[in-house]
Structures are given as structure tokens and as C-alpha cells.
Design an enzyme around this catalytic site. Structure first.
Site, PDB file in Angstrom:
ATOM      1  N   CYS A   1     148.432  48.396  56.407  1.00  0.00           N
ATOM      2  CA  CYS A   1     149.833  48.138  56.057  1.00  0.00           C
ATOM      3  C   CYS A   1     150.638  47.837  57.327  1.00  0.00           C
ATOM      4  O   CYS A   1     150.655  48.638  58.267  1.00  0.00           O
ATOM      5  CB  CYS A   1     150.423  49.348  55.327  1.00  0.00           C
ATOM      6  SG  CYS A   1     152.207  49.246  55.124  1.00  0.00           S
TER       7      CYS A   1
ATOM      8  N   ASN B   1     163.239  44.498  47.447  1.00  0.00           N
ATOM      9  CA  ASN B   1     162.508  43.513  46.650  1.00  0.00           C
ATOM     10  C   ASN B   1     161.261  44.182  46.090  1.00  0.00           C
ATOM     11  O   ASN B   1     160.564  44.893  46.814  1.00  0.00           O
ATOM     12  CB  ASN B   1     162.109  42.306  47.510  1.00  0.00           C
ATOM     13  CG  ASN B   1     163.305  41.491  47.943  1.00  0.00           C
ATOM     14  OD1 ASN B   1     164.238  41.292  47.170  1.00  0.00           O
ATOM     15  ND2 ASN B   1     163.297  41.024  49.180  1.00  0.00           N
TER      16      ASN B   1
ATOM     17  N   HIS C   1     160.894  49.024  51.584  1.00  0.00           N
ATOM     18  CA  HIS C   1     161.831  48.817  52.690  1.00  0.00           C
ATOM     19  C   HIS C   1     163.158  48.384  52.102  1.00  0.00           C
ATOM     20  O   HIS C   1     163.209  47.523  51.228  1.00  0.00           O
ATOM     21  CB  HIS C   1     161.305  47.783  53.690  1.00  0.00           C
ATOM     22  CG  HIS C   1     160.769  46.535  53.056  1.00  0.00           C
ATOM     23  ND1 HIS C   1     159.524  46.476  52.478  1.00  0.00           N
ATOM     24  CD2 HIS C   1     161.317  45.308  52.915  1.00  0.00           C
ATOM     25  CE1 HIS C   1     159.320  45.259  52.006  1.00  0.00           C
ATOM     26  NE2 HIS C   1     160.395  44.532  52.243  1.00  0.00           N
TER      27      HIS C   1
ATOM     28  N   HIS D   1     166.352  46.419  52.755  1.00  0.00           N
ATOM     29  CA  HIS D   1     166.970  45.419  53.623  1.00  0.00           C
ATOM     30  C   HIS D   1     168.460  45.739  53.757  1.00  0.00           C
ATOM     31  O   HIS D   1     169.148  45.905  52.740  1.00  0.00           O
ATOM     32  CB  HIS D   1     166.879  44.020  53.012  1.00  0.00           C
ATOM     33  CG  HIS D   1     165.520  43.423  52.920  1.00  0.00           C
ATOM     34  ND1 HIS D   1     165.041  42.524  53.841  1.00  0.00           N
ATOM     35  CD2 HIS D   1     164.540  43.567  51.994  1.00  0.00           C
ATOM     36  CE1 HIS D   1     163.818  42.131  53.480  1.00  0.00           C
ATOM     37  NE2 HIS D   1     163.487  42.755  52.368  1.00  0.00           N
TER      38      HIS D   1
HETATM   39  P1  AMP Z   1     160.101  41.496  51.595  1.00  0.00           P
HETATM   40  O1  AMP Z   1     159.973  39.998  51.390  1.00  0.00           O
HETATM   41  O2  AMP Z   1     161.216  42.129  50.851  1.00  0.00           O
HETATM   42  O3  AMP Z   1     158.775  42.188  51.390  1.00  0.00           O
HETATM   43  O4  AMP Z   1     160.515  41.670  53.123  1.00  0.00           O
HETATM   44  C1  AMP Z   1     159.608  41.758  54.168  1.00  0.00           C
HETATM   45  C2  AMP Z   1     160.412  41.565  55.432  1.00  0.00           C
HETATM   46  O5  AMP Z   1     159.618  41.987  56.528  1.00  0.00           O
HETATM   47  C3  AMP Z   1     160.802  40.113  55.697  1.00  0.00           C
HETATM   48  O6  AMP Z   1     162.225  40.020  55.786  1.00  0.00           O
HETATM   49  C4  AMP Z   1     160.119  39.801  57.027  1.00  0.00           C
HETATM   50  O7  AMP Z   1     160.894  38.964  57.852  1.00  0.00           O
HETATM   51  C5  AMP Z   1     159.939  41.179  57.630  1.00  0.00           C
HETATM   52  N1  AMP Z   1     158.864  41.315  58.588  1.00  0.00           N
HETATM   53  C6  AMP Z   1     157.601  40.837  58.480  1.00  0.00           C
HETATM   54  N2  AMP Z   1     156.884  41.189  59.564  1.00  0.00           N
HETATM   55  C7  AMP Z   1     157.712  41.898  60.376  1.00  0.00           C
HETATM   56  C8  AMP Z   1     157.559  42.520  61.648  1.00  0.00           C
HETATM   57  N3  AMP Z   1     156.402  42.498  62.326  1.00  0.00           N
HETATM   58  N4  AMP Z   1     158.629  43.153  62.185  1.00  0.00           N
HETATM   59  C9  AMP Z   1     159.799  43.184  61.522  1.00  0.00           C
HETATM   60  N5  AMP Z   1     160.007  42.625  60.318  1.00  0.00           N
HETATM   61  C10 AMP Z   1     158.977  41.980  59.749  1.00  0.00           C
HETATM   62 ZN    ZN Z   2     152.625  51.451  54.707  1.00  0.00          ZN
END
Ligand code: AMP
Ligand code: ZN
Length: 114
Positions: free
Chosen positions: A4, A87, A100, A102
Site C-alpha cells: 500500500c 473518494n 484518505h 482530501h
Molecule cells: P484518490 O484518487 O482519491 O484515491 O486520491 C489519491 C491521491 O493520492 C491523488 O490525489 C494523488 O495525487 C495522490 N498521490 C498519489 N501518490 C502520491 C504520493 N506518492 N504522495 C502524495 N500523494 C500522492
Molecule cells: Zn495502507
């Protein structure tokens, strides 16, 4: 969860710009920000989606939400406003399966979302 992405950030196996940390919660800047402020607030315990939450998680979810509001205040976007969103699964575009929150702000945001 060894595969993950957000567990790896929590375990410092992948770098991130960390905004806040305590025993249960980590917050870091989104790597692809959708506004002047875009922070992800995550529980340290792996939970894949909101569908996987249990009643015991109520306090943790509250901590995520209250932390989002506190970070918004720190960033000076409380009064102007901000969006906070989880989401869940395909139709919402979830790409990382560790819940997470946002926190997006610092600009005027359209509603309804796409
Ligand atoms: P979701 O589409 O709601 O699953 O959001 C996932 C979020 O994680 C997106 O906004 C990505 O830009 C962000 N994300 C992906 N990889 C990383 C990372 N290594 N560090 C910080 N944010 C990330
Ligand atoms: Zn995790």
C-alpha cells in the site's frame, strides 16, 4: 499492508511532504495538487475504503475531519472555504486504497464536481 502506497509513506519507505503526525494520523501534501492547498489526511491503520469502516472507527474518522479543519486554519483558508472529500471505489475515482481525506482549498471550487 506491504504493497500500500500510503502505508509506505506512513512507514517512511516513500518520501512525502509531511504536514502533521500523531500516533493515529498522518497528513501530507498531495503530489498532484488540485489547488494552492491540497493535503491528504490518513489514518495510520490501513483501511482500504469507507466501506470497510467499523463502529470502532468512528473516533478515528472524527480525528481525520477535525485535523482537516485544523490544517485549513493553519493554511489560512478556513474562512474563505475549502473542500474535504473521501473518494470511494471506481465511480468516485479512488486510486489509492487506503482511506484518505482530501483537503483542497485556496481557490474557488466548482460544484457539483465532475
Ligand atoms: P484518490 O484518487 O482519491 O484515491 O486520491 C489519491 C491521491 O493520492 C491523488 O490525489 C494523488 O495525487 C495522490 N498521490 C498519489 N501518490 C502520491 C504520493 N506518492 N504522495 C502524495 N500523494 C500522492
Ligand atoms: Zn495502507
Amino acid at each position: 499492508m506491504s504493497d500500500c502506497l500510503f502505508c509506505k509513506i506512513i512507514n517512511r519507505e516513500i518520501p512525502a511532504s509531511i504536514v502533521y503526525e500523531d500516533d493515529r494520523v498522518l497528513a501530507f501534501d498531495d503530489i498532484n495538487p488540485q489547488g494552492p492547498a491540497h493535503v491528504l489526511i490518513v489514518p495510520k491503520r490501513h483501511v482500504a475504503t469507507l466501506n470497510d469502516l467499523a463502529q470502532d472507527d468512528d473516533a478515528m474518522v472524527g480525528e481525520l475531519v477535525r485535523r482537516a479543519a485544523a490544517i485549513a486554519k493553519d493554511r489560512g483558508i478556513s474562512a474563505g472555504g475549502f473542500r474535504s472529500v473521501f473518494n470511494t471505489n471506481r465511480d468516485a475515482g479512488q486510486t489509492v486504497f487506503h482511506i484518505h481525506l482530501h483537503l483542497i482549498g485556496g481557490r474557488s471550487l466548482a460544484w457539483p464536481p465532475g
